[in-house]
Design a protein around this motif. Structure first.
Motif, mmCIF file in Angstrom:
data_model
loop_
_atom_site.group_PDB
_atom_site.id
_atom_site.type_symbol
_atom_site.label_atom_id
_atom_site.label_comp_id
_atom_site.label_asym_id
_atom_site.label_seq_id
_atom_site.Cartn_x
_atom_site.Cartn_y
_atom_site.Cartn_z
ATOM 1 N N PHE A 11 0.758 -1.097 0.076
ATOM 2 C CA PHE A 11 -0.087 -0.034 0.187
ATOM 3 C C PHE A 11 0.907 1.477 0.203
ATOM 4 C CE2 PHE A 11 -2.813 -3.170 2.134
ATOM 5 C CZ PHE A 11 -3.699 -3.079 1.124
ATOM 6 N N GLY A 12 2.025 1.275 -0.383
ATOM 7 C CA GLY A 12 2.783 2.394 -0.659
ATOM 8 C C GLY A 12 3.101 3.057 0.690
ATOM 9 N N ARG A 13 3.300 2.170 1.788
ATOM 10 C CA ARG A 13 3.563 2.593 2.968
ATOM 11 C C ARG A 13 4.844 1.870 3.906
ATOM 12 N NH1 ARG A 13 -2.036 2.895 2.596
ATOM 13 N NH2 ARG A 13 -3.096 4.733 3.517
ATOM 14 N N LYS A 14 5.292 2.361 4.495
ATOM 15 C CA LYS A 14 6.651 1.749 5.420
ATOM 16 C C LYS A 14 5.937 0.640 6.376
ATOM 17 C CE LYS A 14 9.933 5.435 4.787
ATOM 18 N NZ LYS A 14 11.382 5.013 4.379
ATOM 19 N N THR A 15 6.592 -0.039 6.871
ATOM 20 C CA THR A 15 6.363 -1.397 7.620
ATOM 21 C C THR A 15 5.435 -1.075 8.979
ATOM 22 O OG1 THR A 15 8.131 -2.641 6.926
ATOM 23 C CG2 THR A 15 6.650 -3.532 8.779
ATOM 24 N N GLY A 16 5.902 -0.031 9.739
ATOM 25 C CA GLY A 16 5.192 0.415 11.025
ATOM 26 C C GLY A 16 3.851 1.240 10.653
ATOM 27 N N VAL A 17 3.727 2.049 9.600
ATOM 28 C CA VAL A 17 2.546 2.482 9.279
ATOM 29 C C VAL A 17 1.592 1.843 8.807
ATOM 30 C CG1 VAL A 17 1.457 4.533 7.774
ATOM 31 C CG2 VAL A 17 3.927 4.803 8.562
ATOM 32 N N ARG A 18 2.096 0.946 7.981
ATOM 33 C CA ARG A 18 1.118 -0.229 7.085
ATOM 34 C C ARG A 18 0.646 -0.960 8.543
ATOM 35 N NH1 ARG A 18 4.571 -2.261 4.148
ATOM 36 N NH2 ARG A 18 5.118 -3.828 5.258
ATOM 37 N N LEU A 19 1.381 -1.621 9.562
ATOM 38 C CA LEU A 19 0.919 -2.440 10.313
ATOM 39 C C LEU A 19 -0.073 -1.832 11.503
ATOM 40 C CD1 LEU A 19 4.084 -4.270 11.454
ATOM 41 C CD2 LEU A 19 2.145 -5.240 10.228
ATOM 42 N N ALA A 20 0.268 -0.273 11.665
ATOM 43 C CA ALA A 20 -0.745 0.432 12.396
ATOM 44 C C ALA A 20 -2.113 0.534 11.710
ATOM 45 C CB ALA A 20 -0.150 1.901 12.638
ATOM 46 N N MET A 21 -2.135 0.725 10.502
ATOM 47 C CA MET A 21 -3.222 0.936 9.576
ATOM 48 C C MET A 21 -4.119 -0.414 9.579
ATOM 49 S SD MET A 21 -3.964 1.324 5.570
ATOM 50 C CE MET A 21 -3.020 -0.551 5.132
ATOM 51 N N TYR A 22 -3.211 -1.554 9.567
ATOM 52 C CA TYR A 22 -3.908 -3.178 10.015
ATOM 53 C C TYR A 22 -4.896 -3.044 11.252
ATOM 54 C CZ TYR A 22 -1.462 -4.659 5.775
ATOM 55 O OH TYR A 22 -0.921 -4.915 4.595
ATOM 56 N N ARG A 23 -3.989 -2.681 12.453
ATOM 57 C CA ARG A 23 -4.461 -2.716 13.691
ATOM 58 C C ARG A 23 -5.780 -1.821 13.853
ATOM 59 N NH1 ARG A 23 0.118 -1.288 17.677
ATOM 60 N NH2 ARG A 23 -1.580 -2.090 19.010
ATOM 61 N N ASN A 24 -5.599 -0.627 13.320
ATOM 62 C CA ASN A 24 -6.792 0.293 13.375
ATOM 63 C C ASN A 24 -7.740 -0.456 12.374
ATOM 64 O OD1 ASN A 24 -5.753 2.428 14.851
ATOM 65 N ND2 ASN A 24 -4.613 2.937 13.201
ATOM 66 N N LEU A 25 -7.728 -0.984 11.251
ATOM 67 C CA LEU A 25 -8.809 -1.564 10.553
ATOM 68 C C LEU A 25 -9.451 -2.735 11.310
ATOM 69 C CD1 LEU A 25 -7.240 -1.472 7.048
ATOM 70 C CD2 LEU A 25 -9.353 -0.057 7.701
ATOM 71 N N VAL A 26 -8.576 -3.686 11.898
ATOM 72 C CA VAL A 26 -9.230 -4.800 12.728
ATOM 73 C C VAL A 26 -10.119 -4.419 13.675
ATOM 74 C CG1 VAL A 26 -8.522 -6.882 13.989
ATOM 75 C CG2 VAL A 26 -7.475 -6.378 11.740
ATOM 76 N N THR A 27 -9.524 -3.456 14.550
ATOM 77 C CA THR A 27 -9.983 -2.804 15.804
ATOM 78 C C THR A 27 -11.518 -2.323 15.331
ATOM 79 O OG1 THR A 27 -7.993 -2.179 16.831
ATOM 80 C CG2 THR A 27 -9.964 -0.960 17.558
ATOM 81 N N ASN A 28 -11.529 -1.629 14.257
ATOM 82 C CA ASN A 28 -12.682 -0.679 13.976
ATOM 83 C C ASN A 28 -13.949 -1.833 13.331
ATOM 84 O OD1 ASN A 28 -12.020 1.963 14.548
ATOM 85 N ND2 ASN A 28 -11.266 2.294 12.379
ATOM 86 N N LEU A 29 -13.308 -3.001 12.757
ATOM 87 C CA LEU A 29 -14.241 -3.835 12.436
ATOM 88 C C LEU A 29 -14.670 -4.639 13.678
ATOM 89 C CD1 LEU A 29 -15.500 -5.889 10.240
ATOM 90 C CD2 LEU A 29 -13.268 -7.218 10.399
ATOM 91 N N LEU A 30 -13.952 -5.031 14.503
ATOM 92 C CA LEU A 30 -14.544 -5.676 15.666
ATOM 93 C C LEU A 30 -15.331 -4.760 16.502
ATOM 94 C CD1 LEU A 30 -11.158 -7.646 16.550
ATOM 95 C CD2 LEU A 30 -13.448 -8.582 15.563
ATOM 96 N N LYS A 31 -15.000 -3.637 16.435
ATOM 97 C CA LYS A 31 -15.909 -2.663 17.479
ATOM 98 C C LYS A 31 -17.052 -2.317 16.855
ATOM 99 C CE LYS A 31 -15.450 2.176 19.148
ATOM 100 N NZ LYS A 31 -14.589 3.273 19.097
ATOM 101 N N HIS A 32 -17.625 -2.277 15.393
ATOM 102 C CA HIS A 32 -18.584 -1.883 14.902
ATOM 103 C C HIS A 32 -19.376 -3.105 14.213
ATOM 104 C CE1 HIS A 32 -17.932 2.361 15.769
ATOM 105 N NE2 HIS A 32 -16.701 2.045 15.007
ATOM 106 N N ASP A 33 -18.783 -4.324 14.148
ATOM 107 C CA ASP A 33 -19.189 -5.364 13.378
ATOM 108 C C ASP A 33 -19.231 -5.296 11.948
ATOM 109 O OD1 ASP A 33 -19.314 -6.607 15.843
ATOM 110 O OD2 ASP A 33 -21.574 -5.930 16.029
ATOM 111 N N LYS A 34 -18.888 -4.117 11.297
ATOM 112 C CA LYS A 34 -19.050 -4.027 9.786
ATOM 113 C C LYS A 34 -18.171 -2.864 9.472
ATOM 114 C CE LYS A 34 -23.705 -2.267 9.859
ATOM 115 N NZ LYS A 34 -24.894 -2.539 9.426
ATOM 116 N N MET A 35 -17.776 -2.816 8.258
ATOM 117 C CA MET A 35 -17.244 -1.524 7.848
ATOM 118 C C MET A 35 -17.106 -1.579 6.312
ATOM 119 S SD MET A 35 -13.318 -2.182 9.191
ATOM 120 C CE MET A 35 -12.366 -1.003 8.008
ATOM 121 N N VAL A 36 -16.853 -0.416 5.631
ATOM 122 C CA VAL A 36 -16.720 -0.307 4.291
ATOM 123 C C VAL A 36 -15.149 0.229 4.039
ATOM 124 C CG1 VAL A 36 -17.201 0.918 1.927
ATOM 125 C CG2 VAL A 36 -18.947 0.120 3.894
#
Length: 117
Positions: A11-36
């Motif tokens: 995704f054109g990102r460095k490793t730390g930024v990319r992993l932080a993005m993944y963590r945020n996406l997974v957190t939001n998915l589990l928090k709201h049960d769905k996301m776009v």
């Protein structure tokens, strides 16, 4: 230069930024049960979300600490272990579902809705 050992999307990102993005996406998915999100991001986070639900199904202290190390909000981990884990106790996998929504207006990226099945 050969492309060995570089699996996964970057995704054109460095490793730390990319992993932080993944963590945020997974957190939001589990928090709201769905996301776009985009199809590529959904494909990347799906195994991570399924791993977190598998940890919640175990329910022991070690699993809770492993989930807390990845998920960014403690309240989401509480919800994961008290509601989501028991909900999927009898299922052996396939906790998420993706539904295609079509291309995004701005850049044409394929959008999907990812939700807990």
């Amino acid at each position: 230069m050969p492309k060995h050992g570089y699996s996964g999307r970057h995704f054109g990102r460095k490793t730390g930024v990319r992993l932080a993005m993944y963590r945020n996406l997974v957190t939001n998915l589990l928090k709201h049960d769905k996301m776009v999100t985009t199809e590529a991001k959904a494909k990347e986070i799906k195994p991570m979300a399924e791993k977190m639900i598998t940890l919640a199904k175990k329910g022991d202290l070690s699993s809770r600490r492993a989930a807390l190390a990845f998920i960014t909000e403690e309240s989401t981990v509480r919800k994961l272990f008290s509601e989501v884990g028991p909900k999927y106790a009898q299922r052996t996998g396939g906790y998420t579902r993706t539904t295609r929504l079509g291309p995004r207006i701005g850049d044409g990226a394929e959008m999907v809705k990812i939700e807990l099945a």
